[in-house]
Design an enzyme around this catalytic site. Structure first.
Site, PDB file in Angstrom:
ATOM      1  N   HIS A 155     -21.859 -18.614  -2.592  1.00  0.00           N
ATOM      2  CA  HIS A 155     -22.086 -17.524  -3.551  1.00  0.00           C
ATOM      3  C   HIS A 155     -23.315 -16.660  -3.231  1.00  0.00           C
ATOM      4  O   HIS A 155     -24.074 -16.285  -4.131  1.00  0.00           O
ATOM      5  CB  HIS A 155     -22.210 -18.083  -4.969  1.00  0.00           C
ATOM      6  CG  HIS A 155     -20.946 -18.711  -5.508  1.00  0.00           C
ATOM      7  ND1 HIS A 155     -19.690 -18.352  -5.095  1.00  0.00           N
ATOM      8  CD2 HIS A 155     -20.763 -19.691  -6.438  1.00  0.00           C
ATOM      9  CE1 HIS A 155     -18.789 -19.064  -5.755  1.00  0.00           C
ATOM     10  NE2 HIS A 155     -19.410 -19.888  -6.572  1.00  0.00           N
ATOM     11  N   HIS A 228     -17.592 -14.517 -11.936  1.00  0.00           N
ATOM     12  CA  HIS A 228     -17.545 -15.971 -12.106  1.00  0.00           C
ATOM     13  C   HIS A 228     -17.497 -16.379 -13.575  1.00  0.00           C
ATOM     14  O   HIS A 228     -18.187 -17.317 -13.989  1.00  0.00           O
ATOM     15  CB  HIS A 228     -18.756 -16.592 -11.401  1.00  0.00           C
ATOM     16  CG  HIS A 228     -18.529 -17.969 -10.880  1.00  0.00           C
ATOM     17  ND1 HIS A 228     -18.169 -19.014 -11.694  1.00  0.00           N
ATOM     18  CD2 HIS A 228     -18.588 -18.466  -9.626  1.00  0.00           C
ATOM     19  CE1 HIS A 228     -18.038 -20.102 -10.958  1.00  0.00           C
ATOM     20  NE2 HIS A 228     -18.288 -19.802  -9.693  1.00  0.00           N
ATOM     21  N   GLU A 359     -11.333 -16.807  -9.915  1.00  0.00           N
ATOM     22  CA  GLU A 359     -12.187 -15.863  -9.189  1.00  0.00           C
ATOM     23  C   GLU A 359     -11.347 -15.152  -8.131  1.00  0.00           C
ATOM     24  O   GLU A 359     -10.902 -15.787  -7.168  1.00  0.00           O
ATOM     25  CB  GLU A 359     -13.341 -16.615  -8.527  1.00  0.00           C
ATOM     26  CG  GLU A 359     -14.180 -17.418  -9.494  1.00  0.00           C
ATOM     27  CD  GLU A 359     -14.870 -18.592  -8.814  1.00  0.00           C
ATOM     28  OE1 GLU A 359     -15.673 -18.373  -7.901  1.00  0.00           O
ATOM     29  OE2 GLU A 359     -14.583 -19.747  -9.173  1.00  0.00           O
TER      30      GLU A 359
HETATM   31  C1  BGC Z   1     -16.868 -23.002  -6.543  1.00  0.00           C
HETATM   32  C2  BGC Z   1     -17.274 -24.368  -7.007  1.00  0.00           C
HETATM   33  C3  BGC Z   1     -18.675 -24.288  -7.535  1.00  0.00           C
HETATM   34  C4  BGC Z   1     -18.695 -23.288  -8.654  1.00  0.00           C
HETATM   35  C5  BGC Z   1     -20.053 -23.096  -9.250  1.00  0.00           C
HETATM   36  C6  BGC Z   1     -16.930 -22.082  -7.697  1.00  0.00           C
HETATM   37  O1  BGC Z   1     -16.607 -20.800  -7.284  1.00  0.00           O
HETATM   38  O2  BGC Z   1     -15.598 -22.988  -5.940  1.00  0.00           O
HETATM   39  O3  BGC Z   1     -17.203 -25.301  -5.947  1.00  0.00           O
HETATM   40  O4  BGC Z   1     -19.120 -25.536  -7.973  1.00  0.00           O
HETATM   41  O5  BGC Z   1     -18.246 -22.062  -8.186  1.00  0.00           O
HETATM   42  O6  BGC Z   1     -20.979 -22.841  -8.294  1.00  0.00           O
END
Ligand code: BGC
Length: 395
Positions: A155, A228, A359
């Protein structure tokens, strides 16, 4: 003379009294805010249901003032978004009886976000999801990014787009639309190129939150922007999402290794717990998915038109969420790492499987997987994609 003296005394006394009064009412308001944020926000929701957009000061982050914008459509659906992280903090929608509640995890105060919950409602970038070992090679050069998720990059790194203050564009009080821009400088978090990003949120009268993502760069860079939001359609984290019915329009998904990096295969979902081509309850087969769902689905689409990617219904509240996108993939995540340590403003622990994320995205680790659709934005190109979250109710 006597009369003047009397008048002056009266004036002083009345000024003093009014000062005392306004102090008291200020304090009462502040105290009420602190004691009952949830009630305050519900009140704001109902009291302020005129179509348009409002803005309020929301404290400071990274030494800069931040704001909270609330978009309201003609039906009283409301979405609040902060310029901190381009974060959706609430999404208030009616249930089948007309009761309005927020269907996303979020907080009423900036302090909730400064404690860094795992990307609650945030705009994620530069690269949503994982890049293996935080490395990729582009035009013969190898770039090294932060490894902030075990050995992988997740991310956008240590300070991704979720932790910066965006700049809001001009707003029109009658139009529920907000544009947020952010310039990510060359080499920020190790990524190449000055990247100019604008994300525009529009709340339509057919109850869709439309998000337009736009970006340009001066050097080739991987780019994978997403939102998210964690949804709980019941509006109450005391309920898990395991009974919700989910459809994902994907015949294939991208299986992952033990560090959640795709193996590169596009595997058929048929006959597996990943088959949501017809609606299934989220919890029906989750026990057969080690750790829970945290996978990218390959959407059944031939082009980049805006099509229905996923749909979730919660029978008890009657709320239905539809996700439309122009993107090739969608990450379905069942809040597997939520463990009760984060609490809502009301003090309720946010436990595992009490929210899901959908997402919209390019596939994880695309910069290292040439067989996946490219996630590289070139100078001279304009990145533009759209995702819509549409809410409605069933009987
Ligand atoms: C990911 C997860 C992660 C979450 C929070 C999601 O997009 O796929 O693995 O724990 O985001 O960071």
């Amino acid at each position: 003379m006597k009369a003047i003296k009397l008048l002056t005394t009266a004036l002083i006394v009345s000024l003093f009294l009014s000062a005392c009064h306004s102090n008291t009412s200020d304090e009462t308001t502040r105290e009420d805010d602190n004691m009952n944020n949830e009630a305050a926000s519900t009140e704001a929701t109902t009291a302020n249901a005129t179509k348009g957009i409002t803005q309020k000061d929301w404290g400071n982050a990274n030494g800069k003032p931040v704001h909270l914008f609330t978009l309201t459509n003609a039906n009283g659906v409301q979405v609040s978004i902060s310029d901190y992280g381009g974060t959706i903090t609430s999404f208030v929608a009616p249930d089948k009886t007309g009761k309005k509640e927020s269907i996303v995890l979020g907080f009423n105060n900036i302090s909730g976000y400064l404690a860094h919950p795992p990307y609650f409602g945030a705009t994620v970038g530069r690269y949503g999801n994982r890049i293996a070992k935080g490395k990729f090679t582009l035009n013969g050069q190898t770039y090294t990014l932060a490894t902030n998720d075990g050995q992988n990059h997740l991310h956008g790194g240590n300070v991704g787009f979720d932790k910066v203050v965006w700049t809001a564009g001009a707003i029109n009080a009658n139009n529920p639309q907000l544009s947020l821009s952010y310039l990510s400088k060359d080499n920020e978090e190790g990524y190449p190129g000055n990247l100019n990003t604008t994300v525009t949120f529009t709340l339509t009268d057919d109850n869709a939150l439309r998000i337009d993502y736009n970006a340009t760069t001066d050097k080739a860079t991987p780019l994978n922007l997403t939102n998210h939001s964690y949804f709980n359609l019941s509006g109450d984290v005391n309920n898990t999402i395991l009974n919700d019915w989910l459809m994902i329009d994907a015949d294939r998904y991208t299986p992952v290794d033990s560090t959640l990096i795709p193996t590169g295969q596009l595997a058929p979902v048929k006959g597996t717990p990943f088959d949501f081509t017809t609606p299934h309850q989220i919890g029906e087969r989750i026990a057969h998915v080690p750790g829970g769902y945290d996978h990218n689905f390959v959407l059944n689409k031939k082009d980049t038109s805006l099509t229905l990617a996923a749909q979730v219904t919660d029978s008890s509240s009657g709320r239905k969420l539809q996700v439309y996108t122009t993107q090739p993939g969608i990450q379905f995540y069942t809040g597997n790492f939520l463990n009760g340590s984060i609490k809502t403003d009301e003090g309720k622990p946010i436990n595992k499987h009490t929210a899901f994320c959908l997402e919209t995205q390019h596939f994880p680790n695309s910069p290292n997987t040439p067989s996946f659709p490219t996630s590289i934005l070139q100078p001279g190109q304009t990145y533009h994609y759209v995702t819509e979250y549409r809410v409605s109710t069933i009987k």
